[in-house]
Write an enzyme that holds these catalytic residues in place. Sequence first.
Site, PDB file in Angstrom:
ATOM      1  CE1 TYR A  40     -10.740  -0.294   6.510  1.00 36.03           C
ATOM      2  CE2 TYR A  40     -11.853   0.702   8.390  1.00 36.03           C
ATOM      3  CZ  TYR A  40     -10.711   0.521   7.629  1.00 36.03           C
ATOM      4  OH  TYR A  40      -9.551   1.142   8.001  1.00 36.03           O
ATOM      5  CB  SER A  76      -8.962   0.657  11.615  1.00 34.02           C
ATOM      6  OG  SER A  76      -9.904   1.692  11.850  1.00 34.02           O
ATOM      7  N   GLY A 111      -0.177   8.021   0.620  1.00 31.13           N
ATOM      8  CA  GLY A 111      -0.575   8.005   2.017  1.00 31.13           C
ATOM      9  C   GLY A 111       0.513   7.555   2.975  1.00 31.13           C
ATOM     10  CB  ILE A 112       0.358   6.106   6.407  1.00 34.21           C
ATOM     11  CG1 ILE A 112      -0.493   4.847   6.229  1.00 34.21           C
ATOM     12  CG2 ILE A 112      -0.485   7.254   6.951  1.00 34.21           C
ATOM     13  CD1 ILE A 112      -1.057   4.323   7.540  1.00 34.21           C
ATOM     14  N   GLY A 113       1.620   4.629   3.660  1.00 39.85           N
ATOM     15  CA  GLY A 113       2.543   3.627   3.130  1.00 39.85           C
ATOM     16  C   GLY A 113       3.721   4.275   2.439  1.00 39.85           C
ATOM     17  N   GLY A 131       0.824  -1.207   0.000  1.00 40.46           N
ATOM     18  CA  GLY A 131       0.000   0.000   0.000  1.00 40.46           C
ATOM     19  C   GLY A 131       0.851   1.247   0.000  1.00 40.46           C
ATOM     20  CB  ALA A 132       4.363   1.679  -0.742  1.00 41.26           C
TER      21      ALA A 132
END
Length: 280
Positions: A163, A137, A19-21, A15-16
């Site tokens: 989710y 989360s 965002g945070i990735g 997930g890079a």
Amino acid sequence: MTEQTMAGRTVLVTGASDGIGAETAKVLAAEGATVHVTGRSADKLRPIAEAVGTEPLVADFSRFDDVRHLAKQVAERVEHLDLLVNNAGGTFSPSQRTHDGHEPNLQVNHLAPYLLTRLLHPQLAAADGSLVINTSSIANLLGRVVLDDLDYERRRAREFPAYGTGKLMNILFTRGITQRWAAEGIRSVAVHPGPVGSSFGRDSFFIGLLYRTPLKRFGTISVPDGAAPLVALAHRGADPEIDGRYFSRFKIDGREHRQAHDQALIDGLWERSAELVGLA
């Protein structure tokens, strides 16, 4: 000059693409780590890969074949993996189905990271102590795992609870890793990074509304702030003290669903997931 706190460590961040990735990958690379990055968008991933000094690894987690190919590529690049950051995920309409026929919140948030981690077990075990970070989360509190109906074939699925169930599975999977692989020096931790103002929710109208409008200024934190808990855990590495724990940002033992410590679910989810991804 950035302190080389991660020098000598080999890292894979999923997930890079943004965002945070992306932020985690860039920070760890600046601190001396050899960082590999994967995401589903080649165009978005390419500049991140260039920034950390590697070639992009493109994979769509809604396709198990992509995950298998990704694991093969990583195994060809590295002999050992000190850190795996399972950050890929999102919210999706449960009315959709993935290429493999699964409810998308289940596959993208849990089954695909489960498959990737299992396939990279040899590389994780080859390190002198390794850590798997699973991005979870606070939404885990709204989830509910039903082992004989993970794909919502008999239940009505609603998006945010689906989710949240995936995020609860991230915690259960973390504990499954701890119980099965700790003797090999493989540790695992789950973390809620906070409500990050990134592209989270891009596949959902309702969930993403806050993140796609000016309202996000009032309810979200910055991408660097969201990445900071992941970076802090990366610095700790294979620390037995954090093994199997769930962090709410920097606070250890954050609020969890009551199912999160259910041993029957920890074991059952591991076994059922193995069946669904073809590892049984």
